[in-house]
Design a protein around this motif. Structure first.
Motif, PDB file in Angstrom:
ATOM      1  N   UNK A 273       5.874   2.653   0.412  1.00 34.58           N
ATOM      2  CA  UNK A 273       5.996   1.196   0.283  1.00 34.58           C
ATOM      3  C   UNK A 273       4.926   0.666  -0.676  1.00 34.58           C
ATOM      4  N   UNK A 274       3.694   1.144  -0.495  1.00 37.78           N
ATOM      5  CA  UNK A 274       2.587   0.721  -1.362  1.00 37.78           C
ATOM      6  C   UNK A 274       2.892   1.088  -2.810  1.00 37.78           C
ATOM      7  N   UNK A 275       3.284   2.325  -3.040  1.00 38.10           N
ATOM      8  CA  UNK A 275       3.573   2.795  -4.398  1.00 38.10           C
ATOM      9  C   UNK A 275       4.696   1.976  -5.030  1.00 38.10           C
ATOM     10  N   UNK A 276       5.718   1.687  -4.257  1.00 36.45           N
ATOM     11  CA  UNK A 276       6.841   0.884  -4.767  1.00 36.45           C
ATOM     12  C   UNK A 276       6.368  -0.504  -5.181  1.00 36.45           C
ATOM     13  N   UNK A 277       5.513  -1.126  -4.375  1.00 37.52           N
ATOM     14  CA  UNK A 277       4.979  -2.460  -4.722  1.00 37.52           C
ATOM     15  C   UNK A 277       4.250  -2.389  -6.068  1.00 37.52           C
ATOM     16  N   UNK A 278       3.370  -1.399  -6.199  1.00 41.12           N
ATOM     17  CA  UNK A 278       2.570  -1.295  -7.426  1.00 41.12           C
ATOM     18  C   UNK A 278       3.458  -1.046  -8.639  1.00 41.12           C
ATOM     19  N   UNK A 279       4.425  -0.144  -8.497  1.00 38.63           N
ATOM     20  CA  UNK A 279       5.320   0.157  -9.613  1.00 38.63           C
ATOM     21  C   UNK A 279       6.174  -1.047  -9.997  1.00 38.63           C
ATOM     22  N   UNK A 280       6.503  -1.893  -9.013  1.00 38.75           N
ATOM     23  CA  UNK A 280       7.321  -3.077  -9.268  1.00 38.75           C
ATOM     24  C   UNK A 280       6.477  -4.258  -9.759  1.00 38.75           C
ATOM     25  N   UNK A 281       5.159  -4.079  -9.778  1.00 39.17           N
ATOM     26  CA  UNK A 281       4.286  -5.164 -10.211  1.00 39.17           C
ATOM     27  C   UNK A 281       4.166  -6.273  -9.183  1.00 39.17           C
ATOM     28  N   UNK A 282       4.350  -5.918  -7.912  1.00 34.12           N
ATOM     29  CA  UNK A 282       4.301  -6.885  -6.824  1.00 34.12           C
ATOM     30  C   UNK A 282       3.099  -6.592  -5.923  1.00 34.12           C
ATOM     31  N   UNK A 283       2.242  -7.582  -5.750  1.00 33.26           N
ATOM     32  CA  UNK A 283       1.113  -7.409  -4.840  1.00 33.26           C
ATOM     33  C   UNK A 283       1.585  -7.561  -3.406  1.00 33.26           C
ATOM     34  N   UNK A 284       0.907  -6.884  -2.493  1.00 33.49           N
ATOM     35  CA  UNK A 284       1.317  -6.936  -1.103  1.00 33.49           C
ATOM     36  C   UNK A 284       0.171  -6.671  -0.149  1.00 33.49           C
ATOM     37  N   UNK A 285       0.450  -6.929   1.118  1.00 30.52           N
ATOM     38  CA  UNK A 285      -0.501  -6.692   2.199  1.00 30.52           C
ATOM     39  C   UNK A 285       0.238  -5.907   3.272  1.00 30.52           C
ATOM     40  N   UNK A 286      -0.351  -4.801   3.704  1.00 34.06           N
ATOM     41  CA  UNK A 286       0.253  -3.975   4.750  1.00 34.06           C
ATOM     42  C   UNK A 286      -0.778  -3.732   5.846  1.00 34.06           C
ATOM     43  N   UNK A 287      -0.297  -3.718   7.068  1.00 35.15           N
ATOM     44  CA  UNK A 287      -1.135  -3.431   8.228  1.00 35.15           C
ATOM     45  C   UNK A 287      -0.976  -1.963   8.573  1.00 35.15           C
ATOM     46  N   UNK A 288      -2.094  -1.280   8.764  1.00 29.84           N
ATOM     47  CA  UNK A 288      -2.076   0.115   9.194  1.00 29.84           C
ATOM     48  C   UNK A 288      -3.427   0.418   9.817  1.00 29.84           C
ATOM     49  N   UNK A 289      -3.441   1.008  10.982  1.00 31.11           N
ATOM     50  CA  UNK A 289      -4.722   1.306  11.628  1.00 31.11           C
ATOM     51  C   UNK A 289      -5.620   2.140  10.725  1.00 31.11           C
ATOM     52  N   UNK A 290      -5.070   3.136  10.044  1.00 33.42           N
ATOM     53  CA  UNK A 290      -5.800   3.945   9.054  1.00 33.42           C
ATOM     54  C   UNK A 290      -7.207   4.314   9.530  1.00 33.42           C
ATOM     55  N   UNK A 291      -7.287   4.836  10.730  1.00 30.74           N
ATOM     56  CA  UNK A 291      -8.588   5.070  11.352  1.00 30.74           C
ATOM     57  C   UNK A 291      -9.399   6.191  10.708  1.00 30.74           C
ATOM     58  N   UNK A 292      -8.739   7.162  10.140  1.00 31.88           N
ATOM     59  CA  UNK A 292      -9.448   8.296   9.545  1.00 31.88           C
ATOM     60  C   UNK A 292      -9.390   8.246   8.025  1.00 31.88           C
ATOM     61  N   UNK A 293     -10.415   8.783   7.410  1.00 28.48           N
ATOM     62  CA  UNK A 293     -10.486   8.830   5.947  1.00 28.48           C
ATOM     63  C   UNK A 293      -9.269   9.555   5.371  1.00 28.48           C
ATOM     64  N   UNK A 294      -8.870  10.635   5.988  1.00 26.72           N
ATOM     65  CA  UNK A 294      -7.728  11.400   5.487  1.00 26.72           C
ATOM     66  C   UNK A 294      -6.461  10.538   5.451  1.00 26.72           C
ATOM     67  N   UNK A 295      -6.287   9.678   6.441  1.00 24.94           N
ATOM     68  CA  UNK A 295      -5.119   8.791   6.463  1.00 24.94           C
ATOM     69  C   UNK A 295      -5.212   7.772   5.328  1.00 24.94           C
ATOM     70  N   UNK A 296      -6.409   7.230   5.143  1.00 24.13           N
ATOM     71  CA  UNK A 296      -6.599   6.232   4.080  1.00 24.13           C
ATOM     72  C   UNK A 296      -6.389   6.853   2.710  1.00 24.13           C
ATOM     73  N   UNK A 297      -6.798   8.110   2.551  1.00 24.63           N
ATOM     74  CA  UNK A 297      -6.583   8.801   1.277  1.00 24.63           C
ATOM     75  C   UNK A 297      -5.094   8.937   0.968  1.00 24.63           C
ATOM     76  N   UNK A 298      -4.281   9.164   2.000  1.00 24.68           N
ATOM     77  CA  UNK A 298      -2.825   9.236   1.803  1.00 24.68           C
ATOM     78  C   UNK A 298      -2.308   7.889   1.314  1.00 24.68           C
ATOM     79  N   UNK A 299      -2.815   6.818   1.883  1.00 28.61           N
ATOM     80  CA  UNK A 299      -2.333   5.474   1.539  1.00 28.61           C
ATOM     81  C   UNK A 299      -2.812   5.006   0.162  1.00 28.61           C
ATOM     82  N   UNK A 300      -4.059   5.265  -0.150  1.00 28.92           N
ATOM     83  CA  UNK A 300      -4.614   4.740  -1.404  1.00 28.92           C
ATOM     84  C   UNK A 300      -4.326   5.637  -2.595  1.00 28.92           C
TER      85      UNK A 300
END
Length: 188
Positions: A79-106
């Motif tokens: 979802x994040x990648x699609x927003x960026x590729x479409x040139x659309x800014x967005x906000x998503x909620x995700x607990x993302x408690x661990x660094x490894x999870x955040x690395x997947x998202x970012x």
């Protein structure tokens, strides 16, 4: 390159996504929706990417394991990648408690920012006890704090305490983003 293509490329390059993160009960969904509203960005709650089976598991008081989380994180990352590729800014909620999870998202992108809602266990436990109709069991709070890896400086988090009302927290985040962006000249 045409003028229209150049404008579209600039919009895509300017797009960014905020991942509002923290333990359950920290106010992620409320604050994220307010931030998106103030900025005029697309909003989605990461909980909507969970399967019904995983929602039932959490509702029953069982924490998800990494095998459960992997496809969920992949759907949010897409979802994040699609927003960026479409040139659309967005906000998503995700607990993302661990660094490894955040690395997947970012995926190492500087256009994906973390907003970490920081609060103490007693305050959050009180919020969870008062919450009605949410699938996340209050009994999982201990496991969430045990799993929490506070974002490091190199992750460039916007860290905000949750002691204030959600509107004030959202205002702080928006002000921080504006301060970091700074005034732009018409030639940029």
């Amino acid at each position: 390159m045409t003028a229209q293509t150049g404008v579209a490329d600039e919009a895509a390059a300017a797009a960014q996504v905020l991942v509002v993160m923290g333990v359950s009960g920290s106010g992620k969904s409320t604050v994220a929706a307010l931030i998106a509203e103030r900025l005029g960005w697309i909003f989605v709650d990461g909980d909507s990417f969970h399967t019904p089976e995983h929602v039932a598991k959490m509702h029953a008081g069982h924490a998800l394991d990494d095998e459960d989380r992997a496809p969920w994180l992949a759907r949010i990352a897409a979802w994040i990648q699609h927003r960026l590729e479409a040139g659309e800014s967005g906000v998503v909620v995700c607990s993302a408690l661990r660094r490894a999870y955040r690395d997947i998202l970012t995926r190492g992108s500087r256009r994906v920012r973390l907003v970490y809602l920081e609060g103490d266990k007693a305050l959050i436990a009180g919020r969870l006890a008062a919450r009605q109709g949410h699938f996340m069991s209050p009994y999982l709070l201990d496991s969430q704090f045990a799993a929490l890896e506070v974002p490091a400086a190199d992750e460039r988090p916007i860290t905000v305490g949750i002691g204030e009302p959600p509107q004030a927290i959202a205002d702080r985040v928006v002000a921080r983003l504006a301060a970091e962006t700074g005034p732009r000249s018409e030639t940029e």
